[in-house]
Design a protein around this motif. Structure first.
Motif, PDB file in Angstrom:
ATOM      1  N   MET A  18      49.124  26.958  -2.428  1.00 22.83           N
ATOM      2  CA  MET A  18      50.543  26.671  -2.563  1.00 22.83           C
ATOM      3  C   MET A  18      51.326  27.470  -1.528  1.00 22.83           C
ATOM      4  SD  MET A  18      51.506  28.872  -5.998  1.00 22.83           S
ATOM      5  CE  MET A  18      53.260  28.662  -5.740  1.00 22.83           C
ATOM      6  N   SER A  19      52.503  26.982  -1.225  1.00 21.46           N
ATOM      7  CA  SER A  19      53.358  27.671  -0.261  1.00 21.46           C
ATOM      8  C   SER A  19      53.767  29.028  -0.815  1.00 21.46           C
ATOM      9  CB  SER A  19      54.599  26.817   0.022  1.00 21.46           C
ATOM     10  OG  SER A  19      55.392  27.441   1.005  1.00 21.46           O
ATOM     11  N   LEU A  20      53.958  29.975   0.093  1.00 16.31           N
ATOM     12  CA  LEU A  20      54.239  31.343  -0.310  1.00 16.31           C
ATOM     13  C   LEU A  20      55.614  31.443  -0.958  1.00 16.31           C
ATOM     14  CD1 LEU A  20      52.850  34.144  -0.053  1.00 16.31           C
ATOM     15  CD2 LEU A  20      54.211  34.513   2.009  1.00 16.31           C
ATOM     16  N   PRO A  21      55.724  32.051  -2.158  1.00 15.97           N
ATOM     17  CA  PRO A  21      57.025  32.212  -2.812  1.00 15.97           C
ATOM     18  C   PRO A  21      57.992  33.028  -1.967  1.00 15.97           C
ATOM     19  CG  PRO A  21      55.240  32.613  -4.362  1.00 15.97           C
ATOM     20  CD  PRO A  21      54.611  32.519  -2.999  1.00 15.97           C
ATOM     21  N   ALA A  22      59.272  32.750  -2.131  1.00 18.32           N
ATOM     22  CA  ALA A  22      60.308  33.405  -1.330  1.00 18.32           C
ATOM     23  C   ALA A  22      60.298  34.910  -1.484  1.00 18.32           C
ATOM     24  CB  ALA A  22      61.680  32.835  -1.713  1.00 18.32           C
ATOM     25  N   ALA A  80      46.787  40.386   0.839  1.00 21.02           N
ATOM     26  CA  ALA A  80      46.606  39.401  -0.224  1.00 21.02           C
ATOM     27  C   ALA A  80      47.266  38.075   0.099  1.00 21.02           C
ATOM     28  CB  ALA A  80      47.162  39.947  -1.539  1.00 21.02           C
ATOM     29  N   VAL A  81      48.160  38.041   1.102  1.00 21.73           N
ATOM     30  CA  VAL A  81      48.897  36.808   1.374  1.00 21.73           C
ATOM     31  C   VAL A  81      48.787  36.354   2.820  1.00 21.73           C
ATOM     32  CG1 VAL A  81      50.531  37.100  -0.527  1.00 21.73           C
ATOM     33  CG2 VAL A  81      51.033  38.149   1.685  1.00 21.73           C
ATOM     34  N   LEU A  82      48.589  37.260   3.768  1.00 21.17           N
ATOM     35  CA  LEU A  82      48.443  36.873   5.162  1.00 21.17           C
ATOM     36  C   LEU A  82      46.976  36.600   5.474  1.00 21.17           C
ATOM     37  CD1 LEU A  82      50.895  39.399   6.856  1.00 21.17           C
ATOM     38  CD2 LEU A  82      51.276  36.965   6.442  1.00 21.17           C
ATOM     39  N   GLY A  83      46.740  35.834   6.507  1.00 23.62           N
ATOM     40  CA  GLY A  83      45.391  35.426   6.846  1.00 23.62           C
ATOM     41  C   GLY A  83      45.009  34.155   6.109  1.00 23.62           C
ATOM     42  N   MET A  84      43.721  33.956   5.907  1.00 24.57           N
ATOM     43  CA  MET A  84      43.224  32.736   5.258  1.00 24.57           C
ATOM     44  C   MET A  84      42.902  33.016   3.794  1.00 24.57           C
ATOM     45  SD  MET A  84      40.018  30.310   6.387  1.00 24.57           S
ATOM     46  CE  MET A  84      40.778  29.854   7.948  1.00 24.57           C
ATOM     47  N   ALA A 128      44.279  28.200  -5.972  1.00 25.61           N
ATOM     48  CA  ALA A 128      43.612  27.886  -7.235  1.00 25.61           C
ATOM     49  C   ALA A 128      43.044  26.480  -7.250  1.00 25.61           C
ATOM     50  CB  ALA A 128      44.594  28.082  -8.389  1.00 25.61           C
ATOM     51  N   ASP A 129      43.678  25.563  -6.522  1.00 27.91           N
ATOM     52  CA  ASP A 129      43.173  24.188  -6.487  1.00 27.91           C
ATOM     53  C   ASP A 129      42.069  23.984  -5.458  1.00 27.91           C
ATOM     54  OD1 ASP A 129      44.550  24.376  -4.142  1.00 27.91           O
ATOM     55  OD2 ASP A 129      45.960  22.744  -4.538  1.00 27.91           O
ATOM     56  N   GLY A 130      41.641  25.065  -4.819  1.00 29.09           N
ATOM     57  CA  GLY A 130      40.568  24.987  -3.840  1.00 29.09           C
ATOM     58  C   GLY A 130      41.027  24.770  -2.424  1.00 29.09           C
ATOM     59  N   ALA A 131      42.303  24.508  -2.226  1.00 25.59           N
ATOM     60  CA  ALA A 131      42.815  24.256  -0.881  1.00 25.59           C
ATOM     61  C   ALA A 131      42.878  25.567  -0.087  1.00 25.59           C
ATOM     62  CB  ALA A 131      44.195  23.626  -0.944  1.00 25.59           C
ATOM     63  N   LEU A 132      42.638  25.476   1.235  1.00 24.21           N
ATOM     64  CA  LEU A 132      42.745  26.626   2.128  1.00 24.21           C
ATOM     65  C   LEU A 132      44.144  26.686   2.729  1.00 24.21           C
ATOM     66  CD1 LEU A 132      39.398  26.744   4.161  1.00 24.21           C
ATOM     67  CD2 LEU A 132      40.125  28.279   2.338  1.00 24.21           C
ATOM     68  N   TRP A 133      44.703  27.858   2.707  1.00 26.94           N
ATOM     69  CA  TRP A 133      45.991  28.109   3.338  1.00 26.94           C
ATOM     70  C   TRP A 133      45.805  29.230   4.362  1.00 26.94           C
ATOM     71  CZ3 TRP A 133      50.955  26.047   2.385  1.00 26.94           C
ATOM     72  CH2 TRP A 133      51.001  25.073   1.380  1.00 26.94           C
ATOM     73  N   VAL A 134      46.595  29.191   5.412  1.00 26.95           N
ATOM     74  CA  VAL A 134      46.572  30.255   6.419  1.00 26.95           C
ATOM     75  C   VAL A 134      48.008  30.645   6.730  1.00 26.95           C
ATOM     76  CG1 VAL A 134      46.548  28.692   8.423  1.00 26.95           C
ATOM     77  CG2 VAL A 134      45.613  31.001   8.651  1.00 26.95           C
ATOM     78  N   LEU A 145      57.351  34.114  10.533  1.00 22.54           N
ATOM     79  CA  LEU A 145      56.371  33.894   9.475  1.00 22.54           C
ATOM     80  C   LEU A 145      55.978  32.422   9.453  1.00 22.54           C
ATOM     81  CD1 LEU A 145      54.753  34.995   7.078  1.00 22.54           C
ATOM     82  CD2 LEU A 145      56.696  34.406   5.616  1.00 22.54           C
ATOM     83  N   TYR A 146      54.667  32.172   9.559  1.00 20.62           N
ATOM     84  CA  TYR A 146      54.146  30.808   9.620  1.00 20.62           C
ATOM     85  C   TYR A 146      53.127  30.610   8.490  1.00 20.62           C
ATOM     86  CZ  TYR A 146      55.877  30.858  14.454  1.00 20.62           C
ATOM     87  OH  TYR A 146      56.664  30.962  15.590  1.00 20.62           O
ATOM     88  N   GLU A 147      52.984  29.343   8.074  1.00 26.66           N
ATOM     89  CA  GLU A 147      51.911  29.026   7.134  1.00 26.66           C
ATOM     90  C   GLU A 147      51.533  27.563   7.277  1.00 26.66           C
ATOM     91  OE1 GLU A 147      53.025  29.564   3.064  1.00 26.66           O
ATOM     92  OE2 GLU A 147      54.620  28.080   3.119  1.00 26.66           O
ATOM     93  N   ALA A 148      50.351  27.244   6.795  1.00 24.47           N
ATOM     94  CA  ALA A 148      49.902  25.841   6.801  1.00 24.47           C
ATOM     95  C   ALA A 148      48.783  25.678   5.788  1.00 24.47           C
ATOM     96  CB  ALA A 148      49.415  25.432   8.183  1.00 24.47           C
ATOM     97  N   ARG A 149      48.793  24.491   5.157  1.00 23.50           N
ATOM     98  CA  ARG A 149      47.634  24.101   4.365  1.00 23.50           C
ATOM     99  C   ARG A 149      46.666  23.424   5.325  1.00 23.50           C
ATOM    100  NH1 ARG A 149      47.362  20.729  -1.323  1.00 23.50           N
ATOM    101  NH2 ARG A 149      45.080  20.411  -1.296  1.00 23.50           N
ATOM    102  N   ILE A 150      45.423  23.880   5.302  1.00 23.08           N
ATOM    103  CA  ILE A 150      44.463  23.412   6.294  1.00 23.08           C
ATOM    104  C   ILE A 150      43.876  22.084   5.833  1.00 23.08           C
ATOM    105  CG2 ILE A 150      42.361  23.995   7.561  1.00 23.08           C
ATOM    106  CD1 ILE A 150      42.990  26.944   6.907  1.00 23.08           C
ATOM    107  N   PRO A 151      44.049  21.028   6.599  1.00 21.77           N
ATOM    108  CA  PRO A 151      43.566  19.706   6.171  1.00 21.77           C
ATOM    109  C   PRO A 151      42.039  19.607   6.201  1.00 21.77           C
ATOM    110  CG  PRO A 151      44.429  19.597   8.396  1.00 21.77           C
ATOM    111  CD  PRO A 151      44.735  20.972   7.889  1.00 21.77           C
TER     112      PRO A 151
END
Length: 726
Positions: free
Chosen positions: A1-5, A21-25, A29-35, A67-73
């Protein structure tokens, strides 16, 4: 999920409690990878597969500060990745992500650090170039248990504390991180928040092994050197029965190089050869650990693991050590564990608390030097200091440490009026923690640094400074004899006509000369702060001043105890030493000054070659008075022994009156004939050339000085004679 404000704001403000705990890869909980990446000053970031080098996706900007983020497809498992970054400046780079790497310090090492049992704390803490998972970079580690956040900042991240926050290893109060793509020579500091979240001044690394040239204060990444190979004769060169003659040097002012300071390589090229040519056995460098203020001469150090940048790269210092050994010299360093300055970038209030220093100024502040005192009771501080001592002896291969200001460590009331110091737990004035630390250091040097020595600058009558710890001593190998130095220099400053009334100042030192393993120090302290030079202390006209000085040097070299002489005094520098001026080498064009230098060379040569003059330097059996009470004529005479049947005779005349046919009683075990082997009044040294020449002085059956037989000698004015059996 996207990082809370809430997390976004904390990251942007560099207040997040656990950025790893929040930066990096991360896997949601749903198994999706975020970076996620925090890269202030960038305008776009792409995620790249490190194996295939293919672009996976672009990262969305969550906050304009980078600050950047993405869900990895189409990815469900972690993989090795890089960030391709386009900066606002137009530059583009590909980075390994510091947040992709886990803890780097083994838990067992953290326990050793916490308990003060790590054999080399500097091999863990500080900055260490290394490779992790095929990526080159630097592991940074810092002890700061009371900080609420720690970041490493440097020229590799625009000194931005948000870029590389560190991971806290709670079990030891150690912060650590691995920063990829940083290499040797990089500049860095630590940015800390105290326990209340207050931003502290940027701190240099206490364990740095290289630093910026003052007035800049950053640390510099340097490798941890392998232990140096040691000369085979190190142990024999440092023994109590060896001739030890030390040339003390303030490196910045010894001789001019191409720049403001001579480089290590310039020193290596000229200093050891010069010192060896004069017959000295050791060089002692005044403190070369990094220090901010030139005027402290190095005695207010903030870099106990770092050779000063004034002289170039640390590798140059290693070459100087090698050059000393190649010339058969031991190298000693002045080392300062007693106190440190309160510069903002240093150890003072390091993590917002009294971490390195005693908290109470009645324990933790030196009035004499306006400095702070290490907390000798704290385990990690003791480890820091002990580790520094071993670093110079093992990793840098120096042969010994002269420990500065030991008296100030031993006594809680040192230079403090009544009511302004805290007694120890028994109500006494001794600093029990400092005493135990000095014993620990000396025991470890003995066990882990074969042949190395420690020397105490200790000015009180504290018992057993150079006695083994097993018998209750402090465990130093040698102690400076400050009482001898003070008494004898006061005597020499007297006009010769008055010396008869101060004769005891020369003889009193023999009352306690063998209570410690003594070094006789004519150090930098005797030629500064209005004390004048050694030549300047001497009374009389120009001829008498030089003669007095030569006679005193003869007295010193003939006296029991190892020798130490500060640079410039070997050629009778006439002016008081200044750390801002180079030595006046041009004086050697003057025969008077060249003569004193020649005398020092010959004294050293005789001292080394004649076992009777050095083998029992520290033993009462090596000394016997012949004449100790002739105050009326200011004459002293004694025998030196080697314990194996060899003798040497030393005679001093401290008046400008020649004593022709002076009768000297001899004990029965002495030789029947004696010849003069060194005369400080020789014309070779600038004297009047009165003496005994090559004619042996033969025993006669005439009583003198309580002995049944005697010889007669001609005593030159203001001179010291050395005689050996003919």
């Amino acid at each position: 999920m996207s990082l809370p404000a809430l997390h976004v704001d904390a990251l942007i403000n560099a207040e997040h409690g656990d950025p790893f705990a929040v930066l990096g890869m991360h896997q949601a909980a749903d198994g999706a990878l975020w970076v996620r990446a925090l890269l202030p000053g960038s305008r776009a970031v792409d995620l790249v597969d490190a194996i295939s080098d293919k672009r996976i996706c672009g990262l969305a900007l969550r906050h304009p500060d980078g600050l950047y983020e993405a869900r990895i497809p189409r990815r469900r498992k972690r993989f090795d990745y890089r960030f391709a970054v386009r900066w606002n400046s137009g530059a583009e780079d590909v980075y390994a992500d510091a947040f992709a790497f886990g803890p780097q310090i083994d838990a067992a090492e953290l326990i050793l650090l916490r308990e003060g049992r790590h054999p080399q704390p500097g091999a863990v803490l500080g900055a260490h170039p290394t490779e992790v998972a095929g990526v080159q970079g630097v592991r940074f580690a810092l002890w700061a248990p009371n900080a609420s956040r720690a970041s490493v900042v440097g020229d590799f991240n625009q000194w931005d504390g948000r870029r590389h926050p560190m991971r806290l290893r709670h079990e030891a109060g150690v912060w650590e991180t691995f920063v990829p793509d940083v290499g040797l020579g990089a500049l860095y500091k630590f940015e800390l928040l105290d326990r209340h979240g207050k931003l502290l001044p940027l701190k240099a690394d206490p364990y740095a092994r290289a630093s910026e040239l003052r007035p800049d204060t950053a640390s510099r990444v340097a490798g941890w050197p392998d232990p140096r190979s040691l000369p085979e004769d190190r142990a024999s060169r440092n023994r109590r029965d060896a001739p030890i003659s030390i040339y003390e040097v303030h490196a910045p002012s010894w001789r001019q190089g191409d720049g403001l300071f001579p480089t290590w390589d310039e020193l290596a090229e000229s200093l050891p050869a010069y010192v060896a040519s004069l017959g000295f056995t050791h060089i002692e460098l005044m403190p070369i650990s990094e220090y901010p203020f030139d005027g402290s001469w190095g005695y207010q150090t903030l870099g106990l693991y770092s050779a000063s940048a004034r002289f170039g790269e640390t590798t140059g210092f290693e070459r100087l050590v090698s050059a000393c050994h190649q010339h058969g010299l031991g190298l000693l360093l002045d080392w300062v564990p007693a106190h440190f300055p309160n510069d903002a970038h240093g150890l003072a209030q390091f993590d917002g608390s009294h971490l390195y220093e005693y908290a109470d100024p009645r324990e933790g502040f030196h009035r004499d030097w306006n400095t702070l005192i290490y907390n000798f009771a704290r385990t990690e501080v003791r480890s820091f200091l002990c580790g520094s001592a071993l670093y110079w002896l093992q990793q840098q291969g120096v042969d010994g440490l002269r420990v500065d200001a030991v008296a100030s460590m031993l006594y809680r009331d040192y230079s403090r009026p009544a009511g302004e110091w805290l007694p120890n737990r028994h109500g006494g004035r001794e600093n029990l923690e400092a005493i135990s630390l000095l014993r620990e250091i000396n025991e470890r040097v003995g066990a882990e640094c074969p042949g190395a020595i420690t020397i105490a600058e200790e000015s009180t009558a504290f018992p057993g400074v150079s006695a083994p710890t097993s018998s209750g001593g402090l465990g130093f190998h040698y102690k400076w004899n400050m009482g001898w130095m003070n008494d004898t220099l006061r005597y020499m400053q007297e006009d010769p006509v008055h010396r008869r009334w101060h004769h005891d100042k020369l003889s009193f030192g023999l009352v306690y000369a063998f209570s410690e393993n003594f070094i006789l120090p004519i150090s930098h302290d005797e030629v500064v702060h209005g004390k004048g030079s050694m030549l300047g202390k001497m009374p009389g006209d120009d001829w008498q001043r030089f003669a007095n000085l030569r006679a005193y040097y003869g007295f010193m070299w003939g006296h029991p105890g190892k020798k130490l002489l500060f640079m410039g005094q070997e050629f009778a520098q006439p002016n008081e030493w200044s750390h801002q001026d180079y030595l006046p080498w041009q004086l050697l064009d003057d025969p008077r000054h060249a003569g004193v230098q020649a005398l020092i060379r010959d004294l050293n040569q005789l001292y080394q070659q004649e076992p009777a003059l050095h083998q029992l330097d520290c033993e009462a059996a090596g000394f016997r008075w012949l004449v100790g009470d002739d105050a009326e004529q200011s004459v002293l005479a004694w025998l030196r022994h080697d314990g194996e049947g060899r003798h040497a005779m030393v005679i001093c005349n401290f008046t400008p009156v020649p004593r022709h046919g002076y009768r000297l009683g001899l004990p029965a075990e002495c030789a029947s004939a004696w010849r003069e082997v060194l005369n400080t009044d020789s014309h070779h040294y600038g004297g009047s050339d009165l003496g005994n020449g090559s004619q042996p002085r033969v025993r006669e059956a005439l009583a003198a000085h309580g002995q049944s037989t005697s010889i007669t000698v001609d005593l030159p004015p203001l001179a010291t004679l050395f005689l050996l059996p003919a």
